[in-house]
Design a protein around this motif. Structure first.
Motif, PDB file in Angstrom:
ATOM      1  N   GLN A 202      43.987 -28.324  78.981  1.00  0.00           N
ATOM      2  CA  GLN A 202      44.707 -27.164  79.501  1.00  0.00           C
ATOM      3  C   GLN A 202      44.108 -25.863  78.964  1.00  0.00           C
ATOM      4  O   GLN A 202      43.885 -24.897  79.705  1.00  0.00           O
ATOM      5  N   LYS A 203      43.825 -25.871  77.674  1.00  0.00           N
ATOM      6  CA  LYS A 203      43.224 -24.706  77.027  1.00  0.00           C
ATOM      7  C   LYS A 203      41.878 -24.366  77.696  1.00  0.00           C
ATOM      8  O   LYS A 203      41.612 -23.208  78.030  1.00  0.00           O
ATOM      9  N   LEU A 206      42.320 -22.993  81.325  1.00  0.00           N
ATOM     10  CA  LEU A 206      42.774 -21.602  81.396  1.00  0.00           C
ATOM     11  C   LEU A 206      41.597 -20.639  81.250  1.00  0.00           C
ATOM     12  O   LEU A 206      41.601 -19.550  81.816  1.00  0.00           O
ATOM     13  N   ASP A 207      40.585 -21.064  80.502  1.00  0.00           N
ATOM     14  CA  ASP A 207      39.404 -20.217  80.335  1.00  0.00           C
ATOM     15  C   ASP A 207      38.589 -20.083  81.627  1.00  0.00           C
ATOM     16  O   ASP A 207      37.751 -19.204  81.737  1.00  0.00           O
ATOM     17  N   LEU A 209      40.036 -19.724  84.624  1.00  0.00           N
ATOM     18  CA  LEU A 209      40.904 -19.114  85.637  1.00  0.00           C
ATOM     19  C   LEU A 209      40.259 -17.908  86.326  1.00  0.00           C
ATOM     20  O   LEU A 209      39.722 -17.021  85.681  1.00  0.00           O
ATOM     21  N   ILE A 211      41.073 -15.124  89.575  1.00  0.00           N
ATOM     22  CA  ILE A 211      42.105 -14.639  90.500  1.00  0.00           C
ATOM     23  C   ILE A 211      41.433 -13.812  91.579  1.00  0.00           C
ATOM     24  O   ILE A 211      40.559 -13.004  91.272  1.00  0.00           O
ATOM     25  N   ILE A 243      49.580 -25.401  87.447  1.00  0.00           N
ATOM     26  CA  ILE A 243      49.503 -24.193  86.602  1.00  0.00           C
ATOM     27  C   ILE A 243      49.257 -22.922  87.410  1.00  0.00           C
ATOM     28  O   ILE A 243      49.957 -21.919  87.247  1.00  0.00           O
ATOM     29  N   GLN A 246      52.052 -21.146  89.209  1.00  0.00           N
ATOM     30  CA  GLN A 246      53.156 -20.609  88.395  1.00  0.00           C
ATOM     31  C   GLN A 246      52.929 -19.157  87.991  1.00  0.00           C
ATOM     32  O   GLN A 246      53.828 -18.516  87.445  1.00  0.00           O
ATOM     33  N   ILE A 247      51.732 -18.635  88.268  1.00  0.00           N
ATOM     34  CA  ILE A 247      51.470 -17.240  87.910  1.00  0.00           C
ATOM     35  C   ILE A 247      52.169 -16.337  88.924  1.00  0.00           C
ATOM     36  O   ILE A 247      52.027 -16.520  90.128  1.00  0.00           O
ATOM     37  N   GLU A 248      52.915 -15.404  88.407  1.00  0.00           N
ATOM     38  CA  GLU A 248      53.687 -14.505  89.267  1.00  0.00           C
ATOM     39  C   GLU A 248      52.780 -13.844  90.306  1.00  0.00           C
ATOM     40  O   GLU A 248      51.724 -13.309  89.969  1.00  0.00           O
TER      41      GLU A 248
END
Lengths: 316, 316
Positions: A202-203, A206-207, A209, A211, A243, A246-248
């Motif tokens: 998971q860590k 996230l690196d 990611l 957008i 995951i 879930q980001i707004e």
């Protein structure tokens, strides 16, 4: 043929030498339903056994603690949480697909493949139904049965989080806790425990990611090396896929994974404004409105570019 | 002085011009309790208002939707979910700390700082108690009140996941859904939506993860700079604090935060083998068995050393 609750109770009470079938890739609800029913039937003095097409995941192994296997010629076949024949899995479907006497289910898509089906499509879990059947059969809800039922109630509702939860779900949970269900320990096991490898994955994810689309699209990219480095297999991705969404503000959450040489597996999760299955259909895949998948040829970067282009030009 | 349930009901019914105080860094339970009580008291024709030491986090803003501020000289002061005077926050503690007429609480560590205290330490949330008080006052549980109460029930139990959940918690949840609580939307807002800043903070926090005590203790350290860089306030830590305990094998999960110059705020979450409140009591803090807090003087490194030393020598 559909039957009603009382017919299902009478049927179960009247039969013996019962084989219980769960669905392939068994989850907490099918296993909880199956082992609760098995325990109740045995407590009633009947013979019962349960078989799965796939192994029971380690996190659910406690559901069959203390159950000794019994061998007998089955006279009555019950499926739990199985919406259609093929979901029994290939081997069981072939062997028993035409011979299921009673299907107990809660899927709207239930196909009535069995001789008789008792289906409540507004039940949050199949375990809720099995619980009510057990009570109606007048056999005690033991601690072990309560643990099984609670596991299905909890896992099929994201621990009472989803919109499928009804007042009945909560009232049953209350009764299960009173019957001795080890609720918090079960929840820790189901929801709050991450193996170190999953945690590290998971860590690392996230690196990666990224957008785009004015904050509406989020992408995580998972390489084979990442899985290897964390010592996990691709089932670890189940916890990664939700995951991004879930980001707004994110309406389309995408997880890319190196599937095999030159092929990238794509998982798409969407909010209410987009259809994940339509996006994946464009690339030859499919699925549900809110969760779908496809494969795209190329490197990770090439796959991402193709998807990005399509989403920006056609979707957003 | 401790009072019983009926005395608390009679007291609330007999008073008017009521000021409701929540605890500092307000969470779903204190705000849900406060706004539910405010709504019920106003529905009963009384005047009531609520004040906080700290701003209401955006995710909880819906709890006060439609509430128009009223100004009046308070004649009765009620605190909700406040275990001791200083938890009102500095400004409110100074102004009202000696003047709280009724404390409604569910903390085992409740200090009886008010004139009268109604405390149920086995209640999963303060909202559960407020719900029962409202029902006993014979005023309707409106949809808005149900939303407020549900929010506290859900947030204080990790969505019905923790060991503090009782059969009563589930039965109340059932009644709240029947009263119109928008349960799944509230849960999405509480548990499944992360603001980008919160998301980035989580990513940065994972990079600070340290494990010791043979894998039994995990620590995350959060600096002021990290909060600033992510553009979030300290309420963002609510989502960080549970992370450490979720790693398989970790019995003590600790989150350190630069509180103010030379003071580190410490949040401790524990599994079944350790008492979080005992660990925090050693450093002058307190809380619950599974979740507690304290402050330690020094730099982040010094605070971590002190805690590490104590845990290794005394706890594990």
């Amino acid at each position: 043929m559909k039957i009603d609750f009382n017919e299902a109770v009478a049927l179960l009470k009247s039969r013996d030498n019962i084989l219980i079938l769960t669905h392939r890739n068994p989850d907490g609800d099918t296993l909880g339903s199956g082992f609760a029913l098995l325990r109740a039937l045995r407590d009633m003095g009947k013979r019962a056994r349960l078989i799965n097409a796939d192994p029971i995941p380690k996190k659910f192994s406690f559901l069959c603690d203390g159950i000794v296997e019994e061998d007998f010629a089955e006279e009555f076949v019950v499926s739990v949480d199985v919406a259609e024949r093929k979901l029994l899995g290939e081997s069981l479907s072939e062997k028993y697909g035409e011979r299921v006497n009673l299907a107990i289910d809660h899927h709207e898509t239930s196909r009535l493949f069995a001789e008789k089906t008792y289906c409540e499509s507004d039940s949050a879990s199949c375990c809720e139904i099995v619980y009510l059947l057990i009570k109606a059969m007048d056999t005690p809800v033991t601690k072990e049965i309560a643990d099984c039922i609670y596991t299905g109630c909890s896992t099929d509702t994201g621990c009472f989080k989803y919109s499928n939860v009804t007042p009945r779900t909560h009232r049953i949970a209350a009764e299960l806790i009173e019957a001795g269900a080890d609720h918090s320990r079960i929840n820790v096991r189901m929801f709050e425990t991450k193996a170190m490898g999953d945690f590290m994955l998971q860590k690392m994810c996230l690196d990666t990611l990224e957008i785009f689309g004015e904050g509406k699209v989020a992408v995580i990219s998972v390489t084979k090396d990442m899985l290897d480095e964390c010592g996990v297999d691709k089932s670890a991705l189940d916890a990664i896929k939700p995951i991004t969404r879930q980001i707004e503000g994110v309406e389309i959450g995408i997880t890319l994974k190196e599937e095999r040489d030159g092929v990238i597996g794509v998982s798409v999760r969407t909010g209410e404004s987009c259809d994940a299955s339509a996006i994946c259909a464009h690339f030859g895949g499919g699925g549900h409105m809110r969760a779908a998948g496809c494969e795209v040829k190329g490197t990770m970067e090439e796959a991402l570019e193709k998807i990005k282009k399509y989403i920006i030009e056609e979707i957003i």
